[in-house]
Design a protein around this motif. Structure first.
Motif, PDB file in Angstrom:
ATOM      1  N   MET A  15       0.805  -1.219   0.000  1.00  0.00           N
ATOM      2  CA  MET A  15       0.000   0.000   0.000  1.00  0.00           C
ATOM      3  C   MET A  15       0.841   1.274   0.000  1.00  0.00           C
ATOM      4  SD  MET A  15      -2.739   1.195   2.884  1.00  0.00           S
ATOM      5  CE  MET A  15      -3.517  -0.431   2.841  1.00  0.00           C
ATOM      6  N   LEU A  16       1.809   1.366   0.913  1.00  0.00           N
ATOM      7  CA  LEU A  16       2.527   2.631   1.079  1.00  0.00           C
ATOM      8  C   LEU A  16       3.281   3.057  -0.170  1.00  0.00           C
ATOM      9  CD1 LEU A  16       3.851   2.649   4.746  1.00  0.00           C
ATOM     10  CD2 LEU A  16       1.676   3.403   3.815  1.00  0.00           C
ATOM     11  N   PRO A  17       4.104   2.196  -0.786  1.00  0.00           N
ATOM     12  CA  PRO A  17       4.794   2.660  -2.000  1.00  0.00           C
ATOM     13  C   PRO A  17       3.830   2.943  -3.151  1.00  0.00           C
ATOM     14  CG  PRO A  17       5.229   0.333  -1.609  1.00  0.00           C
ATOM     15  CD  PRO A  17       4.564   0.852  -0.387  1.00  0.00           C
ATOM     16  N   SER A  18       2.738   2.188  -3.257  1.00  0.00           N
ATOM     17  CA  SER A  18       1.761   2.453  -4.320  1.00  0.00           C
ATOM     18  C   SER A  18       1.196   3.853  -4.195  1.00  0.00           C
ATOM     19  CB  SER A  18       0.627   1.425  -4.266  1.00  0.00           C
ATOM     20  OG  SER A  18       1.085   0.117  -4.462  1.00  0.00           O
ATOM     21  N   LEU A  19       0.794   4.220  -2.993  1.00  0.00           N
ATOM     22  CA  LEU A  19       0.194   5.535  -2.777  1.00  0.00           C
ATOM     23  C   LEU A  19       1.226   6.649  -2.894  1.00  0.00           C
ATOM     24  CD1 LEU A  19      -2.124   4.578   0.214  1.00  0.00           C
ATOM     25  CD2 LEU A  19      -2.894   5.296  -2.062  1.00  0.00           C
ATOM     26  N   LEU A  20       2.417   6.428  -2.342  1.00  0.00           N
ATOM     27  CA  LEU A  20       3.445   7.474  -2.377  1.00  0.00           C
ATOM     28  C   LEU A  20       3.930   7.711  -3.804  1.00  0.00           C
ATOM     29  CD1 LEU A  20       5.355   9.448  -1.025  1.00  0.00           C
ATOM     30  CD2 LEU A  20       6.882   7.541  -0.485  1.00  0.00           C
ATOM     31  N   ILE A  21       4.245   6.648  -4.529  1.00  0.00           N
ATOM     32  CA  ILE A  21       4.712   6.808  -5.905  1.00  0.00           C
ATOM     33  C   ILE A  21       3.600   7.351  -6.788  1.00  0.00           C
ATOM     34  CG2 ILE A  21       5.504   5.525  -7.936  1.00  0.00           C
ATOM     35  CD1 ILE A  21       7.006   3.673  -5.963  1.00  0.00           C
ATOM     36  N   GLY A  22       2.377   6.876  -6.568  1.00  0.00           N
ATOM     37  CA  GLY A  22       1.260   7.400  -7.340  1.00  0.00           C
ATOM     38  C   GLY A  22       1.075   8.891  -7.152  1.00  0.00           C
ATOM     39  N   THR A  23       1.307   9.377  -5.931  1.00  0.00           N
ATOM     40  CA  THR A  23       1.173  10.806  -5.653  1.00  0.00           C
ATOM     41  C   THR A  23       2.312  11.599  -6.277  1.00  0.00           C
ATOM     42  OG1 THR A  23       0.032  10.354  -3.567  1.00  0.00           O
ATOM     43  CG2 THR A  23       1.005  12.532  -3.827  1.00  0.00           C
ATOM     44  N   THR A  24       3.551  11.187  -6.026  1.00  0.00           N
ATOM     45  CA  THR A  24       4.694  11.973  -6.509  1.00  0.00           C
ATOM     46  C   THR A  24       4.790  11.964  -8.033  1.00  0.00           C
ATOM     47  OG1 THR A  24       6.156  10.056  -6.198  1.00  0.00           O
ATOM     48  CG2 THR A  24       6.021  11.636  -4.389  1.00  0.00           C
ATOM     49  N   SER A  25       4.285  10.921  -8.689  1.00  0.00           N
ATOM     50  CA  SER A  25       4.360  10.864 -10.147  1.00  0.00           C
ATOM     51  C   SER A  25       3.445  11.888 -10.808  1.00  0.00           C
ATOM     52  CB  SER A  25       4.002   9.461 -10.641  1.00  0.00           C
ATOM     53  OG  SER A  25       2.630   9.174 -10.416  1.00  0.00           O
ATOM     54  N   ARG A  26       2.530  12.476 -10.058  1.00  0.00           N
ATOM     55  CA  ARG A  26       1.603  13.457 -10.606  1.00  0.00           C
ATOM     56  C   ARG A  26       2.066  14.893 -10.372  1.00  0.00           C
ATOM     57  NH1 ARG A  26      -1.207   8.917 -10.333  1.00  0.00           N
ATOM     58  NH2 ARG A  26      -3.367   8.747 -11.067  1.00  0.00           N
ATOM     59  N   PRO A  70      -4.676   5.938 -14.514  1.00  0.00           N
ATOM     60  CA  PRO A  70      -3.822   4.872 -13.989  1.00  0.00           C
ATOM     61  C   PRO A  70      -2.563   5.435 -13.331  1.00  0.00           C
ATOM     62  CG  PRO A  70      -4.512   4.406 -16.243  1.00  0.00           C
ATOM     63  CD  PRO A  70      -4.894   5.828 -15.952  1.00  0.00           C
ATOM     64  N   LEU A  71      -2.012   4.640 -12.408  1.00  0.00           N
ATOM     65  CA  LEU A  71      -0.739   5.016 -11.802  1.00  0.00           C
ATOM     66  C   LEU A  71       0.375   4.851 -12.815  1.00  0.00           C
ATOM     67  CD1 LEU A  71      -0.837   3.441  -8.225  1.00  0.00           C
ATOM     68  CD2 LEU A  71      -1.514   5.721  -8.951  1.00  0.00           C
ATOM     69  N   ALA A  72       1.313   5.805 -12.794  1.00  0.00           N
ATOM     70  CA  ALA A  72       2.453   5.726 -13.711  1.00  0.00           C
ATOM     71  C   ALA A  72       3.360   4.584 -13.297  1.00  0.00           C
ATOM     72  CB  ALA A  72       3.218   7.042 -13.697  1.00  0.00           C
ATOM     73  N   VAL A  73       3.926   3.922 -14.274  1.00  0.00           N
ATOM     74  CA  VAL A  73       4.907   2.870 -14.037  1.00  0.00           C
ATOM     75  C   VAL A  73       6.200   3.264 -14.724  1.00  0.00           C
ATOM     76  CG1 VAL A  73       5.485   0.444 -14.341  1.00  0.00           C
ATOM     77  CG2 VAL A  73       3.126   1.114 -13.914  1.00  0.00           C
ATOM     78  N   SER A  74       7.274   3.346 -13.979  1.00  0.00           N
ATOM     79  CA  SER A  74       8.567   3.741 -14.535  1.00  0.00           C
ATOM     80  C   SER A  74       9.283   2.518 -15.068  1.00  0.00           C
ATOM     81  CB  SER A  74       9.420   4.421 -13.471  1.00  0.00           C
ATOM     82  OG  SER A  74       8.738   5.549 -12.956  1.00  0.00           O
ATOM     83  N   GLY A  75       9.892   2.661 -16.213  1.00  0.00           N
ATOM     84  CA  GLY A  75      10.485   1.495 -16.832  1.00  0.00           C
ATOM     85  C   GLY A  75      11.985   1.512 -16.944  1.00  0.00           C
ATOM     86  N   GLN A  76      12.649   2.631 -16.636  1.00  0.00           N
ATOM     87  CA  GLN A  76      14.091   2.700 -16.819  1.00  0.00           C
ATOM     88  C   GLN A  76      14.744   3.256 -15.571  1.00  0.00           C
ATOM     89  OE1 GLN A  76      15.204   4.802 -20.361  1.00  0.00           O
ATOM     90  NE2 GLN A  76      13.586   3.890 -21.583  1.00  0.00           N
ATOM     91  N   ASP A  77      16.013   2.946 -15.423  1.00  0.00           N
ATOM     92  CA  ASP A  77      16.773   3.486 -14.306  1.00  0.00           C
ATOM     93  C   ASP A  77      17.383   4.801 -14.731  1.00  0.00           C
ATOM     94  OD1 ASP A  77      16.183   1.381 -12.760  1.00  0.00           O
ATOM     95  OD2 ASP A  77      18.121   0.398 -12.916  1.00  0.00           O
ATOM     96  N   GLY A  95      10.838  17.531 -12.938  1.00  0.00           N
ATOM     97  CA  GLY A  95       9.441  17.681 -12.599  1.00  0.00           C
ATOM     98  C   GLY A  95       8.574  16.855 -13.505  1.00  0.00           C
ATOM     99  N   ASP A  96       9.125  16.263 -14.534  1.00  0.00           N
ATOM    100  CA  ASP A  96       8.387  15.399 -15.427  1.00  0.00           C
ATOM    101  C   ASP A  96       9.179  14.125 -15.637  1.00  0.00           C
ATOM    102  OD1 ASP A  96      10.459  16.235 -16.916  1.00  0.00           O
ATOM    103  OD2 ASP A  96       9.316  17.238 -18.476  1.00  0.00           O
ATOM    104  N   ALA A  97       8.928  13.464 -16.725  1.00  0.00           N
ATOM    105  CA  ALA A  97       9.638  12.206 -16.988  1.00  0.00           C
ATOM    106  C   ALA A  97      10.843  12.404 -17.892  1.00  0.00           C
ATOM    107  CB  ALA A  97       8.663  11.198 -17.625  1.00  0.00           C
ATOM    108  N   THR A  98      11.350  13.599 -18.010  1.00  0.00           N
ATOM    109  CA  THR A  98      12.510  13.876 -18.853  1.00  0.00           C
ATOM    110  C   THR A  98      13.699  13.050 -18.387  1.00  0.00           C
ATOM    111  OG1 THR A  98      11.721  16.107 -19.180  1.00  0.00           O
ATOM    112  CG2 THR A  98      14.000  15.700 -19.706  1.00  0.00           C
ATOM    113  N   ARG A  99      14.367  12.421 -19.336  1.00  0.00           N
ATOM    114  CA  ARG A  99      15.470  11.535 -18.980  1.00  0.00           C
ATOM    115  C   ARG A  99      16.747  12.305 -18.752  1.00  0.00           C
ATOM    116  NH1 ARG A  99      11.930   8.307 -17.300  1.00  0.00           N
ATOM    117  NH2 ARG A  99      10.799   7.142 -18.858  1.00  0.00           N
ATOM    118  N   ALA A 100      17.512  11.873 -17.799  1.00  0.00           N
ATOM    119  CA  ALA A 100      18.803  12.487 -17.496  1.00  0.00           C
ATOM    120  C   ALA A 100      19.891  11.452 -17.646  1.00  0.00           C
ATOM    121  CB  ALA A 100      18.793  13.070 -16.089  1.00  0.00           C
ATOM    122  N   ALA A 101      21.108  11.926 -17.505  1.00  0.00           N
ATOM    123  CA  ALA A 101      22.239  11.013 -17.647  1.00  0.00           C
ATOM    124  C   ALA A 101      22.274  10.047 -16.492  1.00  0.00           C
ATOM    125  CB  ALA A 101      23.530  11.838 -17.674  1.00  0.00           C
TER     126      ALA A 101
END
Length: 423
Positions: free
Chosen positions: A324-335, A399-406, A412-418
């Motif tokens: 529960m906790l990581p689902s809710l926390l990640i779901g919140t911060t991803s928005r 839906p909750l975002a799912v991250s696929g890469q390290d 502030g968005d999903a912009t990729r960094a080095a």
């Protein structure tokens, strides 16, 4: 401003956060566990020490709960300061205050003054937790951020067991002794000053004036925040607080209660590790499973007639809590965009600790109304199961975002960094 269109933020040039920065921030995020649980073993001695104080039987337990109430009430203020004035400035100021207020009961000889110091400690804890979790979201993106957010749940669960043991051991030397542990904030502050950096953010490119921030996406956040309050009040803290009382009613001794609580917390760790493994298959499914498994586990707790059955139910419910906790926390911060992350993270933290404050109140009221603790816990379990159904409706719309890469970087968005260095 939509988070998907916000410009990317980044750490200082030629600097990349890594494992050392994550370890420091995850350690700081355990501040609330220390505040709530460290003195639990010495509460009876604290009550006896101030036996002459009117209402001591009510006031003494508040030394444990007031910090959580402070987090719930003033967390949003910490988030606003974080977004407007910067992350590290607030964190570096809060850590010395945490050490001073945490150790204050070593010298205070008045129970009301001790309670005041505990309430103020909650205010400082709100700042420390908010900044720590916000910086985790700033420094890392993608699957790596999701893993660190999940490790927050794992580490706090393990820390809960360890802190209870340490508090009990130090309490053998007197009820004041455990408060010395709060002084550990000072060497941690030293490590923070050396290893942490303020993330940079181009406000001009974002169309923002100095210290201006965009409004939070409340329509996207509100369902998750409501689920957080319900999950904390009806499942997570019901398991944490009431399991011992259920076993006590069955005549189980304190050693058996402690072992059962440790096994239930092991369930939380197991659930969190399962989240790490399964999150890429769908975070939304895990959120629904969290409420269903957590609620069913509480049903098993109330149906059990012995230590083994109750403890088994506690472990099952703990697995649900760990999902529960990581689902809710990640779901919140991803928005959240970068300039929203402090306030959004603080809103989630406040919702969680509001649930902690409401949970024993709700159980007490339900117990009086429906005829006992077991019936009250069943009502909460049903509430958790209904919340799981509500989560299905919420996730159909977004839906909750799912991250696929390290990835790593402050975004502030999903912009990729080095890719990150090792810090």
């Amino acid at each position: 401003m939509d988070a998907s269109r916000s410009p990317s933020a980044s750490p200082a040039p030629h600097w990349q956060p890594g494992r050392r920065q994550a370890a420091i921030l995850l350690t700081a995020a355990c501040a609330s566990v220390l505040g709530s649980l460290l003195i639990a073993p010495v509460l009876p001695e604290l009550e006896r020490a101030f036996a002459g104080t009117p209402g001591v039987d009510t006031l003494a337990p508040m030394a444990m709960t007031l910090p959580a109430l402070g987090i719930a009430v003033l967390g949003p203020l910490a988030g606003s300061v974080t977004d407007r004035f910067g992350r590290t400035r607030l964190l570096f100021g809060a850590m010395p205050a945490y050490a001073v207020l945490g150790t204050a009961p070593l010298w205070l000889d008045s129970l009301p003054l001790i309670l005041l110091s505990r309430a103020l400690l909650g205010v400082v804890e709100a700042a420390v937790m908010t900044v720590a979790l916000t910086l985790l979201g700033d420094y890392f993106t993608g699957a790596r951020r999701d893993r660190y957010m999940t490790w927050h749940s794992v580490i706090t669960s393990v820390a809960a067991v360890g802190i209870l043991a340490v508090g009990g051991g130090l309490g053998a030397a007197g009820w004041r002794t455990p408060f010395w542990l709060y002084a550990a904030a000072l060497p941690l502050l030293g490590a923070m000053v050396v290893l942490l950096r303020e993330p940079s953010f181009d406000r001009a490119a974002a169309g923002l004036a100095d210290r201006q921030v965009t409004s939070l996406p409340w329509r996207a956040l509100a369902p998750l925040l409501v689920l957080t309050v319900v999950g904390a009040a009806c499942i997570f803290f019901v398991l944490q607080v009431q399991l011992g009382f259920v076993l006590d009613d069955l005549g189980v001794a304190s050693a058996g209660i402690g072992a059962s609580a440790a096994i239930a917390n092991a369930g939380v760790v197991a659930g969190s590790l399962c989240f790490v493994r399964w999150v890429r298959d769908g975070a939304g499914r895990l959120l629904v499973a969290a409420f269903v498994v957590g609620g069913l586990g509480l049903m098993l707790v109330t149906a059990g007639h012995g230590w083994v059955a109750v403890t088994g139910g506690g472990f099952v419910s703990g697995v649900g809590c760990g999902l529960m906790l990581p689902s809710l926390l990640i779901g919140t911060t991803s928005r959240l965009a970068f300039d929203q992350r402090g306030r959004g993270t603080a809103a989630w933290t406040s919702a969680f600790y509001l649930g902690q404050f409401l949970s024993p109140v709700a159980i007490g009221a339900l117990g009086a109304a429906v005829g006992g603790l077991a019936h009250a816990i069943r009502f909460c379990a049903v509430g958790g199961l209904l919340a799981g159904l509500a989560a299905i409706l919420v996730l159909r719309r977004r839906p909750l975002a799912v991250s696929g890469q390290d990835d790593v970087g402050c975004s502030g968005d999903a912009t990729r960094a080095a890719p990150a260095g090792r810090g």
